[in-house]
Write a protein that holds these residues in place. Structure first.
Motif, PDB file in Angstrom:
ATOM      1  N   UNK A 154       0.768   1.465   9.476  1.00  0.00           N
ATOM      2  CA  UNK A 154       0.649   2.840   8.761  1.00  0.00           C
ATOM      3  C   UNK A 154       0.755   2.421   7.122  1.00  0.00           C
ATOM      4  N   UNK A 155       0.423   1.131   6.635  1.00  0.00           N
ATOM      5  CA  UNK A 155       0.653   1.054   5.243  1.00  0.00           C
ATOM      6  C   UNK A 155      -0.674   0.744   4.518  1.00  0.00           C
ATOM      7  N   UNK A 156      -1.669   1.160   5.168  1.00  0.00           N
ATOM      8  CA  UNK A 156      -3.035   0.232   5.003  1.00  0.00           C
ATOM      9  C   UNK A 156      -3.516   1.347   4.040  1.00  0.00           C
ATOM     10  N   UNK A 157      -3.099   2.603   3.810  1.00  0.00           N
ATOM     11  CA  UNK A 157      -4.077   3.557   3.252  1.00  0.00           C
ATOM     12  C   UNK A 157      -4.911   3.368   2.082  1.00  0.00           C
ATOM     13  N   UNK A 158      -4.242   2.497   1.227  1.00  0.00           N
ATOM     14  CA  UNK A 158      -4.775   2.053  -0.257  1.00  0.00           C
ATOM     15  C   UNK A 158      -5.940   1.050  -0.010  1.00  0.00           C
ATOM     16  N   UNK A 203      -1.124   9.278   0.753  1.00  0.00           N
ATOM     17  CA  UNK A 203      -1.006   7.757   1.271  1.00  0.00           C
ATOM     18  C   UNK A 203       0.636   7.463   1.102  1.00  0.00           C
ATOM     19  N   UNK A 251       0.765   3.034  -5.478  1.00  0.00           N
ATOM     20  CA  UNK A 251       1.358   2.787  -3.980  1.00  0.00           C
ATOM     21  C   UNK A 251       1.958   1.227  -4.045  1.00  0.00           C
ATOM     22  N   UNK A 307       2.675  -3.556   3.758  1.00  0.00           N
ATOM     23  CA  UNK A 307       1.695  -2.956   2.746  1.00  0.00           C
ATOM     24  C   UNK A 307       0.931  -3.962   2.186  1.00  0.00           C
ATOM     25  N   UNK A 323       8.219  -3.238   6.045  1.00  0.00           N
ATOM     26  CA  UNK A 323       7.321  -2.376   5.587  1.00  0.00           C
ATOM     27  C   UNK A 323       6.713  -2.926   4.344  1.00  0.00           C
ATOM     28  N   UNK A 383      -3.351  10.688  -3.272  1.00  0.00           N
ATOM     29  CA  UNK A 383      -2.504   9.481  -3.338  1.00  0.00           C
ATOM     30  C   UNK A 383      -1.003   9.854  -2.551  1.00  0.00           C
ATOM     31  N   UNK A 413       7.769   4.064   7.523  1.00  0.00           N
ATOM     32  CA  UNK A 413       9.290   3.461   7.262  1.00  0.00           C
ATOM     33  C   UNK A 413      10.249   4.213   8.376  1.00  0.00           C
ATOM     34  N   UNK A 434       5.584   1.643  -5.149  1.00  0.00           N
ATOM     35  CA  UNK A 434       6.324   2.356  -4.195  1.00  0.00           C
ATOM     36  C   UNK A 434       6.543   1.387  -3.119  1.00  0.00           C
ATOM     37  N   UNK A 435       5.768   0.515  -2.813  1.00  0.00           N
ATOM     38  CA  UNK A 435       6.092  -0.770  -1.766  1.00  0.00           C
ATOM     39  C   UNK A 435       7.173  -1.882  -2.361  1.00  0.00           C
ATOM     40  N   UNK A 463      -8.219   9.332   6.003  1.00  0.00           N
ATOM     41  CA  UNK A 463      -8.249   8.995   4.640  1.00  0.00           C
ATOM     42  C   UNK A 463      -8.798   9.813   3.763  1.00  0.00           C
ATOM     43  N   UNK A 505       2.436   8.947   4.215  1.00  0.00           N
ATOM     44  CA  UNK A 505       1.964   8.005   5.219  1.00  0.00           C
ATOM     45  C   UNK A 505       2.989   6.774   5.282  1.00  0.00           C
ATOM     46  N   UNK A 506       3.048   6.311   4.047  1.00  0.00           N
ATOM     47  CA  UNK A 506       4.117   5.072   4.229  1.00  0.00           C
ATOM     48  C   UNK A 506       5.414   5.191   4.531  1.00  0.00           C
TER      49      UNK A 506
END
Lengths: 482, 641
Positions: A225-229, B620, A163, A219, A215, B617, B628, A166-167, B613, B623-624
């Motif tokens: 919404x960039x918190x999932x990790x 996730x 992730x 992260x 964004x 992966x 965006x 990705x960011x 949650x 979602x990102x």
């Protein structure tokens, strides 16, 4: 400007970089047995770096073709970052011994990530920013997965890495957009370009670039919404690493975000304010609601930190000196509360095994009253109950928001803070009112008890140092608005 | 000295209340009794000083409230009126404290009892030493609270709890009037200080304000509202129902609170505010009528009751009626005079009956007494003295005070005054009758005591008899001693500026026809004789009378059905309304929408938030990217608009 005066500005970074490399050599030759020595030396190195930051120049000055800037804002942040790193590293000492994390790379990787963070907060150019972020992130990916024998740790590292990559991609894409439409990567040039707003033909490109950069930085601060990790990584990583994750990188990323938004993109305030409001509300609400059902205390802390970042973003959204001052104050308070809480979490150990379930805290007041009091203080502070430190953090953030006429944001923030009080207070209730389960081990290491006591004192008596801290934060904040 | 007099009881109350359990009963008794006795002795000097000089003195303790034009301080204000009240309160309270040592000796909660008693005394002193309405209200509510606590002192008795709640609620109704009165005073006078109110009162007299389209006289309204408060506290007709029930409390409490001091607070309040009431003649007329009806109506009930304490309770109610119509006709000194003598002889009667109850091992029904005089000579004689004073037999204290009240009522020459006079005469007859009925049923005639109790009947210990003797002395002498100062030649000098009388009614009262002066004494003697005839000479007549007057007797015996009426009119509807609000309003609306609803939706949201949650992966990353996209879309829309 010759090279010597430029080096004068980077003594702290230089000190950490050189020591880290030296320690790496020592570790490579002496093996894992040198872990303890290297850890203590790293702590000392960061202490020295702290001193160097304090001794550094007061007036804003930049070096290396304006890639690197030193001002009060960066100094303040560097001290916070170094303090967070020092405290978490001290916390890690007994844990690593006990859990058999003997890799000498542990403190060295931490040093490198701290170096990255210091570069982040001093970045004055998009490229320098990227370099800092990558240096920090790469070290953190490895740290998250440092317990190679644990599946969870490996999973955490991998998720974080993918992730994160990705960011980084998103960030780079955003930067190219901005560069493509303005022809500049330096913050000073960008600031100049946007000082009169954006030209029509530039607007879409720059805005898309800005959103991408935003964004990617969101992260890093794990804003929705960039918190999932966050929950997965927090749960999987070794506890001291989690503590570190929740403190230093958050602070660095938040500082970086503030600088990027206020300096180069200050002219686009109207545009990014909405985005910040949105992710702030989303973070506060999500942090409050999602934490309610958690049973693992590290996961709970993950959601808690998401919520806290939402509150910090409230200060940023107001876009004023007072707002930035509130951001700095909140981060300071957050540092103390979080270190203290994680010190308590590290003390949750039964029969030599770490315990992470919240239920295991039940009835703690009868078996370990001192720790209960400390944890109660931290929980009350996080919930924002006066006169504890957390209250002042929230108070100044919301005050800035009200002054900026962000009433909706303030009201939602206050409501979220009410909801979040539920899970903080539930822990207190568990400890005081529920049937006691078995005792925790008594031998938690004097480092941990020392930090617990210290942090609970700071959190309780924060009101005494409130005004000096506020003054420093005001000076630091105003250096951005020059 | 002033401060010490007021705060010594509080000191005792605090020590006994907070540390009583550790100090034990004996020490608790000492730390409350001694300060009170000291206080009582000091108050004698104060009465002498202020009565002699007629001056006033104010001790400022500290500022309480200071908001714009509202400035209220805690003060101790002394003039003759205050000094008389402080004297009465501390003396009776001191005697009751001493008496309680004996009476409550077997109670497990002595420290609590003594602490409440002393606390009550302190609140009562705060009430009488106030120089503004707010501090008076503080004391007013404080004595109400202590009354509640002491009525319900035996909290294991259901009837005591019910009586305590009843007393509290009925008093709340009166207090509501009082609060409205205070607010009205502040609204129209912009001050709550007595001195300033009195200065402005003559100017406000006769002015009106609009209320619901009607023109209403300001002063009359204020005075009537304040009088509603007085009615509640002093158990006047309509709001009297709590007083007889309050006899559920220990007898010393009845003597102190429900006879001698607290219930007279209403009288005191009106007298204290005499410079304002004097300008509201209509309000005074109402007070006269209410007082007269209470005097009459309570006396009738007193004729029929069997519980020794209830008889005295209704007697108290009736005597308070006397005081109020004295106030109503403007004879304030007479009212305070009667207040003082009444405090002595009524406390004496209550404590005497307490001594009987104590000796009879908690028997209160007079049908199970009789012929006790030989067993309790001292108690019996003292009860005789108390009754003689109550009935107004010459030379005893009640004679002086009751006569001047009735004479003033007669001398006022108003319709209400004459009504009060005749109601008072009838009540005087009944008073004498029920007093001797009580004496004969209890102490004389044939014994109806149950066999197993008879042997154990005993005279009370000295610790209970000494207070009786002191009060007996007061009941005999206070009238004869004080008459000149309170309502006689030395009146003006004695009262100084503490009472305002526009019309010199007391002076007129000395010049009314001879028959009107003699009549109260005559009917009193007739009452005593008829009681003797009916209860000693030929007791067989009574059932015949009862049968003859069937419905009337039943009506009176059931206390004019006030309780039943209130039950029907107020209590039941309140219960229905309350239950309705609770079921429909609270449970259905507020709980489901409010706390429970919000809590449920929060939990719901929390569950959903947790489900997001997933741990995968790609979820996730997805979602990102969505994030965006949303943000960019938002911007572009903003741009194109």
């Amino acid at each position: 400007m010759n090279i010597l005066t430029e080096i004068n500005l980077i003594w702290p970074e230089l000190c950490i970089a050189l020591s880290a490399m030296c320690l790496l050599m020592i570790g490579a030759f002496r093996g894992d047995s040198s872990n303890k020595t290297i850890t203590w030396v790293s702590i000392c190195v960061m202490g020295v770096a702290c001193l160097l930051v304090l001794l550094g120049p007061n007036n804003p000055s930049s070096a290396f073709n304006n890639l690197f800037i030193v001002d009060q804002f960066s100094n303040y942040s560097k001290i916070l970052i170094l303090m967070g790193a020092i405290l978490t590293l001290i916390l890690a000492l007994p844990y690593n011994l006990r859990e058999g994390i003997h890799q000498f790379e542990f403190p060295i990787l931490l040093l490198f990530s701290v170096l990255g963070m210091m570069m982040m907060v001093s970045a004055n150019d998009l490229i320098a920013l990227y370099l800092g972020i990558e240096l920090q992130s790469l070290s953190l990916y490895v740290l998250a997965a440092i317990r190679r024998d644990s599946i969870k740790s490996a999973e955490a590292g991998l998720k974080y890495f993918v992730l994160g990559a990705l960011s980084s991609g998103i960030l780079l894409y955003g930067m190219t957009m901005v560069y493509g439409f303005t022809g500049a990567t330096g913050f000073n040039e960008l600031e100049l370009a946007f000082s009169n707003g954006v030209a029509k033909n530039q607007f879409i490109g720059v805005t898309v670039g800005l959103v991408f950069i935003l964004c990617a930085l969101a992260f890093k601060v794990s804003a929705v919404p960039f918190h999932m990790w966050t929950p997965d990584v927090y749960e999987g990583a070794p506890t001291p690493i989690t503590a570190f994750f929740s403190i230093a990188p958050k602070i660095a990323a938040m500082i970086l975000l503030s600088r990027v938004l206020l300096e180069p993109f200050g002219g686009l305030f109207i545009q990014w304010q909405q985005v910040i409001c949105f992710i702030s509300i989303a973070s506060m609400a999500f942090g409050a609601f999602a934490a309610i059902n958690q049973t693992n205390i590290k996961r709970l802390m993950a959601y808690s930190s998401i919520g806290h970042m939402g509150f910090v973003l409230v200060g940023l959204a107001s876009g004023s000196i007072a707002g930035l001052q509130a951001v700095l104050l909140y981060l300071t308070v957050y540092l103390f509360m979080n270190v203290g809480t994680f010190a308590c979490i590290l003390a949750m150990k039964r029969d030599d095994r770490m315990v992470e379930e919240i239920n295991q805290l039940a009835g703690l007041s009868r078996t370990n009253p001192k720790m209960t009091i400390a944890l109660t203080v931290f929980m009350f502070s996080m919930a924002g109950i006066p006169p504890l430190a957390g209250f002042f953090g929230k108070y100044f953030v919301f005050k800035a928001a009200i002054d900026a006429e962000l009433y909706t944001l303030t009201v939602i923030g206050l409501l979220a803070s009410v909801v979040s009080a539920f899970y903080y207070l539930r822990i207190v209730k568990l400890m005081y009112f529920d049937e006691a389960v078995d005792k925790f081990d008594r031998s938690i290491g004097k480092e941990i008890s020392f930090i617990t006591i210290g942090m609970s004192f700071v959190t309780t008596l924060f009101i005494i140092i409130l005004w000096p801290v506020l003054d420093f934060a005001a000076i630091a904040a105003s250096s951005i608005f020059l | 000295m002033l401060t010490a007099t007021i705060f010594l009881p509080l000191l005792g109350a605090i020590i006994a209340g907070l540390f009583g359990n550790r100090l034990g009963s004996r020490v608790s008794q000492l730390v409350t009794v001694i300060p009170l006795l000291v206080s009582a002795i000091l108050s004698c000097f104060l009465l002498y000083h202020f009565g002699w000089t007629g001056e006033t003195q104010t001790v400022n303790l500290f500022t309480w409230i200071n908001v714009e034009s509202l400035e209220i301080s805690w003060v101790i204000y002394f003039d003759t009126l205050t000094a008389v009240m402080v004297f009465v309160v501390t003396l009776v309270s001191g005697m009751v404290h001493v008496y309680s040592i004996g009476y409550m000796s077997k109670d497990p909660h002595i420290p609590r009892f003594m602490s409440y008693l002393s606390l009550f005394t302190f609140f009562m002193l705060m009430l009488v030493t106030s120089n503004n309405l707010l501090q008076m209200f503080f004391g007013w509510e404080g004595v109400g609270l202590c009354s509640y606590l002491l009525i319900g002192f035996w909290f294991k008795k259901n009837s005591a709890n019910a009586a305590a709640i009843k007393a509290f609620i009925v008093n709340r109704i009166g207090d509501f009037g009082f609060i409205l009165g205070i607010l009205a005073v502040f609204y129209f006078f912009e001050t709550l200080q007595f001195a300033e109110i009195f200065k402005i009162a003559p100017d406000i007299a006769g002015k009106t304000f609009l209320f619901l389209g009607m023109e209403v006289d300001i002063l009359t309204t204020i005075c009537l509202l304040l009088f509603v408060g007085a009615m509640g506290k002093s158990a006047q007709i309509g709001l009297h129902t709590w007083l007889p029930d309050a006899m559920e409390g220990p007898t010393p409490v009845s003597a102190l609170i429900h006879a001698a001091t607290m219930v007279t607070a209403g009288v005191f309040m009106v007298v204290r505010l005499s410079p304002m009431f004097e300008y509201a003649p209509f309000a005074l007329t109402i007070i006269t009528i209410i007082g007269a009806s209470t005097a009459f109506f309570a006396a009738t009930i007193g004729l029929t009751q069997w519980d020794i304490k209830r008889v005295i309770a209704y007697s108290t109610c009736s005597q308070l009626g006397y005081m109020f119509f004295a106030v109503g006709v403007g004879a304030y000194p007479a009212a305070i005079f009667h207040l003082m003598t009444h405090a002595f002889f009524k406390a004496l009667l209550f404590l005497g009956s307490g001594s009987v109850i104590h000796g009879m091992h908690d028997e209160q029904d007079m049908r199970k007494m009789g012929g006790l005089f030989s067993k309790m000579k001292i108690t019996g004689s003292l009860m005789w003295i108390g009754s003689l004073a109550l009935a107004g037999v010459p030379l005893f204290s009640g004679y002086y005070s009751k006569d001047i009240i009735l004479e003033s009522a007669f001398a006022s020459h108003t319709g209400a005054g004459l009504l009060a006079y005749w109601a008072g005469i009838m009540a005087a007859f009944m008073t004498a009758f029920y007093s001797w009925r009580l004496l004969f049923l209890t102490f004389h005639g044939s014994s109806r005591v149950e066999e197993n109790v008879l042997d154990k009947v005993h005279e009370s210990p000295p610790i209970m008899l000494i207070p009786l003797l002191v009060l007996g002395l007061g009941a005999v002498l206070s009238g004869w001693f004080a008459v000149d100062y309170f309502v006689g030649d030395k009146m003006d000098q004695f009262w100084g500026s503490s009472i305002l009388m526009l019309d010199d009614i007391i002076e007129k009262a000395h010049h009314i026809p001879g028959w009107a002066i003699l009549l109260p004494t005559v009917v009193g003697v007739i009452g005593i004789i008829s009681a003797w005839v009916l209860y000693i000479k030929s007791p067989s007549i009574i059932p015949r009378i009862t049968a003859m007057t069937g419905p009337v007797y039943k009506f009176i015996y059931n206390k004019w059905y006030f309780d039943e009426l209130y039950e029907l009119l107020f209590v039941r509807p309140c219960f229905y309304l309350g239950r309705g609000f609770w079921r429909s309003g609270d449970v259905y609306v507020i709980d489901t929408v409010g706390p429970n609803g919000i809590a449920e939706s929060v939990l719901n949201l929390a569950k959903r938030a947790g489900k997001v949650q997933s741990g995968y992966l790609y979820h996730y990353a997805f979602a990102m990217m969505i994030g965006v996209l949303i943000l960019i879309t938002w911007f572009l829309f903003g741009f194109f608009q």
